[in-house]
Scaffold this motif. Structure first.
Motif, PDB file in Angstrom:
ATOM      1  N   LEU A   1       9.327  -0.409  11.928  1.00  0.00           N
ATOM      2  CA  LEU A   1       9.483   0.498  13.068  1.00  0.00           C
ATOM      3  C   LEU A   1       9.469   1.976  12.668  1.00  0.00           C
ATOM      4  CD1 LEU A   1      12.203  -1.208  15.280  1.00  0.00           C
ATOM      5  CD2 LEU A   1       9.752  -1.225  15.568  1.00  0.00           C
ATOM      6  N   TYR A   2       9.925   2.293  11.462  1.00  0.00           N
ATOM      7  CA  TYR A   2      10.120   3.713  11.151  1.00  0.00           C
ATOM      8  C   TYR A   2       9.229   4.241  10.031  1.00  0.00           C
ATOM      9  CZ  TYR A   2      14.110   3.246  14.178  1.00  0.00           C
ATOM     10  OH  TYR A   2      14.893   3.020  15.269  1.00  0.00           O
ATOM     11  N   VAL A   3       9.106   3.490   8.935  1.00  0.00           N
ATOM     12  CA  VAL A   3       8.367   4.047   7.803  1.00  0.00           C
ATOM     13  C   VAL A   3       6.871   4.061   8.082  1.00  0.00           C
ATOM     14  CG1 VAL A   3       7.872   3.800   5.362  1.00  0.00           C
ATOM     15  CG2 VAL A   3      10.157   3.375   6.199  1.00  0.00           C
ATOM     16  N   SER A   4       6.369   2.989   8.672  1.00  0.00           N
ATOM     17  CA  SER A   4       4.944   2.918   8.955  1.00  0.00           C
ATOM     18  C   SER A   4       4.553   4.021   9.938  1.00  0.00           C
ATOM     19  CB  SER A   4       4.627   1.553   9.556  1.00  0.00           C
ATOM     20  OG  SER A   4       3.394   1.604  10.214  1.00  0.00           O
TER      21      SER A   4
ATOM     22  N   ALA B   1      14.245   9.293   8.257  1.00  0.00           N
ATOM     23  CA  ALA B   1      14.554   9.719   6.893  1.00  0.00           C
ATOM     24  C   ALA B   1      15.496   8.722   6.222  1.00  0.00           C
ATOM     25  CB  ALA B   1      15.188  11.105   6.916  1.00  0.00           C
ATOM     26  N   THR B   2      16.495   8.249   6.967  1.00  0.00           N
ATOM     27  CA  THR B   2      17.399   7.252   6.411  1.00  0.00           C
ATOM     28  C   THR B   2      16.644   5.974   6.078  1.00  0.00           C
ATOM     29  OG1 THR B   2      18.776   8.051   8.209  1.00  0.00           O
ATOM     30  CG2 THR B   2      19.747   6.442   6.747  1.00  0.00           C
TER      31      THR B   2
ATOM     32  N   THR C   1      14.355   2.170   1.990  1.00  0.00           N
ATOM     33  CA  THR C   1      13.268   1.322   1.529  1.00  0.00           C
ATOM     34  C   THR C   1      12.557   1.909   0.316  1.00  0.00           C
ATOM     35  OG1 THR C   1      11.878   2.394   3.145  1.00  0.00           O
ATOM     36  CG2 THR C   1      12.817   0.300   3.761  1.00  0.00           C
ATOM     37  N   ALA C   2      13.111   3.005  -0.217  1.00  0.00           N
ATOM     38  CA  ALA C   2      12.417   3.661  -1.330  1.00  0.00           C
ATOM     39  C   ALA C   2      12.244   2.720  -2.511  1.00  0.00           C
ATOM     40  CB  ALA C   2      13.193   4.898  -1.752  1.00  0.00           C
ATOM     41  N   HIS C   3      13.241   1.849  -2.755  1.00  0.00           N
ATOM     42  CA  HIS C   3      13.182   1.002  -3.947  1.00  0.00           C
ATOM     43  C   HIS C   3      12.099  -0.059  -3.848  1.00  0.00           C
ATOM     44  CE1 HIS C   3      15.610  -1.330  -1.148  1.00  0.00           C
ATOM     45  NE2 HIS C   3      15.268  -2.398  -1.839  1.00  0.00           N
ATOM     46  N   LEU C   4      11.563  -0.293  -2.650  1.00  0.00           N
ATOM     47  CA  LEU C   4      10.536  -1.319  -2.506  1.00  0.00           C
ATOM     48  C   LEU C   4       9.165  -0.819  -2.929  1.00  0.00           C
ATOM     49  CD1 LEU C   4      11.636  -2.763   0.926  1.00  0.00           C
ATOM     50  CD2 LEU C   4      11.879  -3.835  -1.288  1.00  0.00           C
ATOM     51  N   GLY C   5       9.040   0.495  -3.077  1.00  0.00           N
ATOM     52  CA  GLY C   5       7.763   1.053  -3.512  1.00  0.00           C
ATOM     53  C   GLY C   5       6.675   0.899  -2.474  1.00  0.00           C
TER      54      GLY C   5
END
Lengths: 453, 333
Positions: free
Chosen positions: A114-117, A147-148, A153-157
């Motif tokens: 919902l948010y990163v894409s 942003a949160t 999800t940063a660790h998922l690369g």
């Protein structure tokens, strides 16, 4: 006293856009008798003192966070409005473990979808906040939620799903070939970059499958996830997450596609539960204008006890707007968050003193640093003119002056050259034109004067 | 200006690694200079452009003189410093550990290090422990394993913790994995609920931080009070940021009650079995839970705020599980 459940507003035909709010709605819907609670689509976390939604209000008492709400509801009703009582040991343990699993592994999936894409966010999720929040707030809330989500999800690369971060200009290198003569390059990688979801398809599929598989297995053929007969808090939580994965129709539907293709059982369960618990699709108007009273939503209103949110008019919205702006300013926001945490976590006076001295030091340090940065920036931008010293215009001899340090180093050799030249002059004292090179080494560099005699 | 300078222009000779630049006398350069500066009226902009570039790349006369006087030498690479680790015949595991504990093969004081240390012990891979810190790791986090070097000339590549299972398989050892459908769910209890509570109780409980974490992570790194203050601040804010990733606020009661429920669930899962999921030999799951139970039950660490420890002690079978592993793989306490 009627309990008020404050939540994020409805979206995608679900009563809320947030999985925890959905879980809390489902819990109260199942546990608390009708008429004892109200549902209010506040969509404003700042209202509750813990700054999170869902929040339960009972008179002056605010309870934030869905787990705390479950506990409070049980406590409030002296153990009457509970869902998890009476499970056998193994089921109770499973309920705890799978709740943790649903939450910990489901959140990144919802964040990504919902948010990163970028495509899903810009075309679907962000516009939705316009319908559930009053005017200026949608400018602040979705970016901060996003942003949160990115942080989580940063660790998922998989940050490649977010095409906004890539610098479009950086990709197009400046070339001396004129625009008209360039060929448009449709390489495989550029096509993939245009659609990052298909690029990351394999990883996304694997993530989704790893999430749905254990849930499918634990459910098996039972009507509920852990129990044969009893709706548990795990079902509430799973319903919240699964419905937000399955129901939204997004431009990049990788999550719901995987779910429908590989786990039809879970899909059927989720859809049944949405009908049972939420009473089918919910419209935003149902929640926000319950008094509008058009005939189609009458049945809906009867199903969930919606009450119109009262967000304090323009003044209320304005103050919320200002406080969210303050939260997003780097240093101020950090201080505000710290205060919030200390208020909530009951620490002793001693620690309070200790940590507040630390915060004091940190605050002073950051203010000094901030001032320094601001002044530096002004200088750099030329807002404050530097006192212009006499910068000598060195037009005379551009040869060694222009080399700075190297020029200074060269002066050694220049002196040597000078000596050689003198020796030469002494040797052939009366000759044709002689190049006379006078070199002066000074602090400001080296000055060379050529005289052709 | 050390290193190799390879400027492709005429008059360059490489002789035995020494770069000589032929000396052009000044006057000839001066004439070309003046020619560049005064372009003819008829020159196109393209020519101007290229001449500008050419001018930019031409070697300025003083530099030429310098190169003539000082040939650029390329030295062979330096030897490693004396204290650099020598290639060893057994693999070394880099973990957070005290020196004397490392020699005795005792458990590390960092949960993720202890997990993999225990795992290597399960797999019966003979290794030595190296006291280290995050700065030493290529991935930025401990532990990592430096495999035994077969060839003294070739330095082995370090193996990060997420590749250790594969490494163990390549060594021909096996650690059985449970394929229970509950595996993922209970693993998430350890990785999230218990880990969150651990982070809170170690770093954010002020009593524990000064009594336990300070002596483990802060005081060994430096004796300077400023550096120590800065490191403790960094540690605490990192823990705080990690906890705030998932919730809007840090809710102490929620963290402890969730950890208590997690221990309860794990205790029910273990039941009367020796190892989790009823396996005959301990698995990676046992190692992950042992990493926390060992440290929470270790009295030598000197916990001050023992809420989390008490929650664990109430589950007798988890305590026994820890004793079993300690005796079997770490030779008693």
């Amino acid at each position: 006293m009627v309990l008020e459940l404050h939540i994020w507003g409805p979206a995608f035909g679900l009563p809320s856009i947030d999985p925890h709010c959905l879980a809390a709605i489902a819990y109260l819907q199942q546990a608390v008798p009708r008429g004892k609670w109200q549902l209010i689509a506040t969509s404003d976390p700042a209202l509750s003192p813990t700054n999170e939604l869902p929040a339960l209000r009972n008179g002056d008492i605010w309870i934030g966070g869905f787990r705390n709400i479950f506990h409070y509801v049980a406590q409030f009703s002296s153990g009457e409005w509970v869902l998890d009582a009476g499970h056998p040991d193994q089921q109770g343990a499973d309920c705890i473990a799978f709740s943790s699993f649903v939450e910990a592994h489901g959140q990144p999936l919802i964040d990504l979808s919902l948010y990163v894409s970028s495509q899903n966010y810009t075309s679907t999720t962000r516009p939705l906040y316009n319908t559930i929040q009053p005017f200026p707030l949608p400018y602040l809330t979705p970016p901060s939620v996003r942003a949160t989500a990115k942080q989580r999800t940063a660790h998922l690369g998989l940050s490649s799903l977010d095409v906004d971060t890539e610098d479009a200009d950086a990709a197009q290198e400046k070339s001396i070939i004129p625009e008209s003569l360039r060929k448009s390059k449709n390489t495989v990688s550029s096509l993939l970059a245009a659609n990052p979801e298909s690029n990351a398809q394999i990883r996304l599929d694997a993530l989704a499958t790893n999430y749905f598989e254990p849930l499918q297995k634990i459910k098996g053929k039972k009507p509920y996830l852990v129990s044969d007969s009893q709706f548990s808090s795990l079902d509430c939580l799973a319903l919240g997450y699964l419905s937000l994965m399955l129901i939204p129709s997004l431009p990049q539907p990788w999550l719901s596609k995987t779910m429908r293709k590989k786990f039809p059982d879970l899909c059927a369960w989720t859809e049944d539960m949405i009908d049972d618990v939420f009473g089918g699709p919910v419209k935003a108007e149902d929640a926000l204008l319950p008094n509008g009273g058009d005939s189609t939503s009458a049945e809906q209103k009867a199903y969930l006890p919606w009450t119109a949110p009262n967000n304090g008019g323009a003044v209320g919205v304005g103050s919320v707007f200002l406080s969210s702006i303050a939260d997003s300013i780097p240093i101020v926001g950090q201080l505000r968050r710290n205060t919030r945490m200390r208020l909530h976590g009951g620490k002793t006076l001693d620690d309070e003193l200790h940590s507040s001295s630390w915060h004091g030091i940190a605050a002073i340090g950051s203010i000094v640093a901030g001032l320094g940065l601001a002044v530096g920036y002004m200088f750099q931008q030329g807002l404050i003119p530097l006192p212009l010293g006499e910068e000598p215009v060195k037009e005379r001899n551009a040869s060694l002056d222009t080399f700075g340090d190297a020029g200074a180093a060269l002066s050694v050799f220049a002196i040597q050259l000078d000596a050689e030249a003198q020796r030469q002059r002494m040797g052939e004292s009366h000759g044709a034109p002689v190049a006379e090179v006078a070199v002066e080494a000074g602090p400001g560099g080296v000055t060379v004067t050529d005289n052709v005699a | 200006m050390y290193g190799t300078i390879r400027v492709p222009f005429q008059g360059t000779n490489y002789v035995d690694g020494i770069l000589y630049i032929d000396f052009f006398p000044m006057p000839s350069d001066k004439t070309s200079d003046s020619k560049d500066r005064a372009p003819h009226a008829g020159q196109t902009s393209f020519e101007q452009h290229t001449s500008k570039i050419r001018h930019f790349f031409s070697i300025p006369a003083p530099v030429k003189v310098l190169f003539d006087k000082v040939p650029v030498l390329t030295y062979p690479p330096n030897d490693l410093p004396q204290r650099a680790p020598k290639p060893a015949r057994i693999p070394s595991l880099y973990v957070f550990i005290k020196k004397e504990d490392a020699a005795a093969g005792r458990p590390s004081y960092n949960p993720s290090c202890l997990k993999w240390q225990t795992f290597l012990n399960f797999a019966d891979i003979n290794h030595r422990l190296m006291p280290s810190n995050n700065h030493a790791s290529p991935s930025g986090a401990l532990p990592f394993l430096l495999p035994a070097s077969k060839n003294p000339q070739e330095a082995p590549m370090p193996i990060a913790s997420n590749k250790l299972v594969k490494y163990v398989e390549e060594q021909g050892k096996t650690v059985k994995e449970s394929s229970s459908m509950r595996y993922e769910a209970y693993q998430s209890l350890i990785d999230h609920r218990i880990r969150d509570a651990w982070l809170y109780t170690l770093y954010l409980e002020p009593l524990n931080f000064s009594a336990v974490a300070y002596h483990l992570y802060v005081s060994p790194t430096s004796s300077n009070p400023l550096v120590r203050a800065s490191i403790s601040h960094q540690l605490r804010s990192a823990a705080e940021a990690e906890l705030l990733k998932h919730t809007a606020i840090i809710d102490t009661d929620d963290i402890y009650s969730e950890a208590d429920k997690a221990f309860e669930a794990l205790s029910i899962l273990l039941g009367e079995d020796s190892w989790f999921f009823g396996t005959t030999e301990p698995t990676l799951f046992d190692a992950s839970i042992f990493a926390y139970t060992q440290l929470l039950l270790d009295d030598e660490l000197g916990w001050q705020e023992k809420k989390l420890c008490r929650a664990l002690r109430r589950r007798a079978n988890l305590v026994q599980h820890r004793e079993r592993l300690l005796v079997r793989y770490f030779g008693g306490s």
